[in-house]
Design a protein around this motif. Structure first.
Motif, PDB file in Angstrom:
ATOM      1  N   VAL A 222       7.077  32.706 -13.337  1.00 38.93           N
ATOM      2  CA  VAL A 222       6.981  34.161 -13.968  1.00 38.93           C
ATOM      3  C   VAL A 222       5.827  33.476 -14.887  1.00 38.93           C
ATOM      4  O   VAL A 222       4.299  34.000 -15.226  1.00 38.93           O
ATOM      5  CB  VAL A 222       7.973  34.304 -14.528  1.00 38.93           C
ATOM      6  N   THR A 226       1.782  34.799 -14.680  1.00 32.25           N
ATOM      7  CA  THR A 226       0.837  35.180 -15.656  1.00 32.25           C
ATOM      8  C   THR A 226      -0.031  34.862 -16.294  1.00 32.25           C
ATOM      9  O   THR A 226      -1.153  34.686 -16.368  1.00 32.25           O
ATOM     10  CB  THR A 226       1.467  36.386 -16.157  1.00 32.25           C
ATOM     11  N   SER A 283       4.051  39.921 -12.131  1.00 34.09           N
ATOM     12  CA  SER A 283       5.224  39.614 -12.840  1.00 34.09           C
ATOM     13  C   SER A 283       6.545  40.307 -12.268  1.00 34.09           C
ATOM     14  O   SER A 283       7.601  40.257 -12.185  1.00 34.09           O
ATOM     15  CB  SER A 283       5.365  39.705 -13.833  1.00 34.09           C
ATOM     16  N   ASN A 287       9.110  38.831 -10.220  1.00 36.53           N
ATOM     17  CA  ASN A 287      10.401  38.674 -10.682  1.00 36.53           C
ATOM     18  C   ASN A 287      11.378  39.670  -9.569  1.00 36.53           C
ATOM     19  O   ASN A 287      13.346  38.927  -9.110  1.00 36.53           O
ATOM     20  CB  ASN A 287      10.267  39.967 -11.553  1.00 36.53           C
TER      21      ASN A 287
END
Length: 295
Positions: A222, A226, A283, A287
């Motif tokens: 993650v 990002t 993100s 996830n």
């Protein structure tokens, strides 16, 4: 007898007020202001708005028709994939190797983490020197080995790869340290029990280490994805203004170019909004794909 400080929560709000004011002034207000700027006509930095665009979504329509913006988004997606494989993947391999050695572990931890403390500007200049057309380190090595004529490594064909290499190299150590910390938190008793049951080293890694590291790896992925949206300094030093031929634009570098080179502030604000949206969407996807497990 319990102290009253644990029952009376009102003083906590007094201490939170300065932090809240700081966040409003330096985070929430600029964020909302940037969204409004993306719908307005602003000619240059520091200039007042000339009013709302007509239509108000002009900048967003412009982005769909902007070939440089499409290039920037495509290159950013490629960088996301490279960070997952080239940063997190290599960091996992390095962490597993260092965790299995008895001597020199501290030395390797220092060496792998070292690129993080180097300025991105300095790294960009260093890699520029490595890939110089005439007297760069790579070309001198090729010349010494008799491998043909000197090559311009920063031409259109090689530019994107040359830009991705230092970005990948710099941040491997960051994820390496996170993964090493996760490895240290795995109980040693699990490995001892597996050894008694006759498990090989590979089996211990496959059935104990990697499952126990799953949540840590998810966090690293993650952060890597990002973070790829915000990469700016190193690519800008190596390839200012998207050179050559605008093929190395990233969302971050293109946003900066529009704001500080062309003075197209409202369009730059629209690009910033797109970067935020892409960050939220990616993100969420990451996830979902790398969903953390409960142990």
């Amino acid at each position: 007898m319990e102290s009253n400080i644990y029952r009376n929560k009102k003083p906590l709000f007094v201490f939170l007020i300065p932090a809240f004011i700081f966040m409003v002034i330096f985070l929430y207000y600029p964020f909302v202001k940037n969204i409004l700027n993306s719908f307005q006509n602003i000619s240059s930095l520091g200039a007042a708005s000339k009013g709302w665009n007509d239509p108000w979504y002009t900048n967003y329509v412009k982005m769909f028709n902007d070939p440089n913006m499409r290039t920037a988004i495509l290159n950013t997606i490629i960088m996301m994939l490279v960070t997952i494989v080239g940063q997190v993947g290599i960091a996992v391999a390095l962490a597993l190797m260092v965790d299995n050695i008895k001597k020199g572990a501290k030395f390797f931890r220092t060496v792998f983490f070292f690129p993080i403390v180097i300025s991105a500007t300095a790294l960009g200049l260093m890699f520029n020197l490595i890939f110089l057309y005439d007297k760069g380190m790579v070309n001198q090595l090729l010349e010494f080995l008799g491998k043909g004529t000197l090559t311009d490594w920063k031409d259109t064909a090689h530019a994107l790869v040359i830009m991705l290499l230092p970005v990948m190299w710099q941040y491997v150590g960051f994820y390496f340290v996170i993964l090493i910390t996760g490895l240290n938190n795995i109980p040693e008793e699990l490995y001892e029990s597996a050894s008694i049951d006759g498990a090989t080293r590979w089996q211990r890694i496959r059935y104990i280490t990697l499952p126990m590291l799953r949540n840590v790896i998810c966090t690293c992925v993650v952060l890597a994805v990002t973070g790829a949206l915000k990469v700016f300094d190193l690519p800008w030093v190596m390839f200012p203004k998207g050179m050559p031929l605008g093929k190395t634009w990233l969302t971050g570098t293109y946003m900066y170019y529009q704001a500080f080179n062309t003075k197209n502030v409202d369009y730059s604000s629209a690009i910033a909004v797109v970067i935020v949206v892409l960050g939220i969407v990616t993100s969420k996807i990451v996830n979902k794909v790398f969903k953390e497990a409960d142990y």
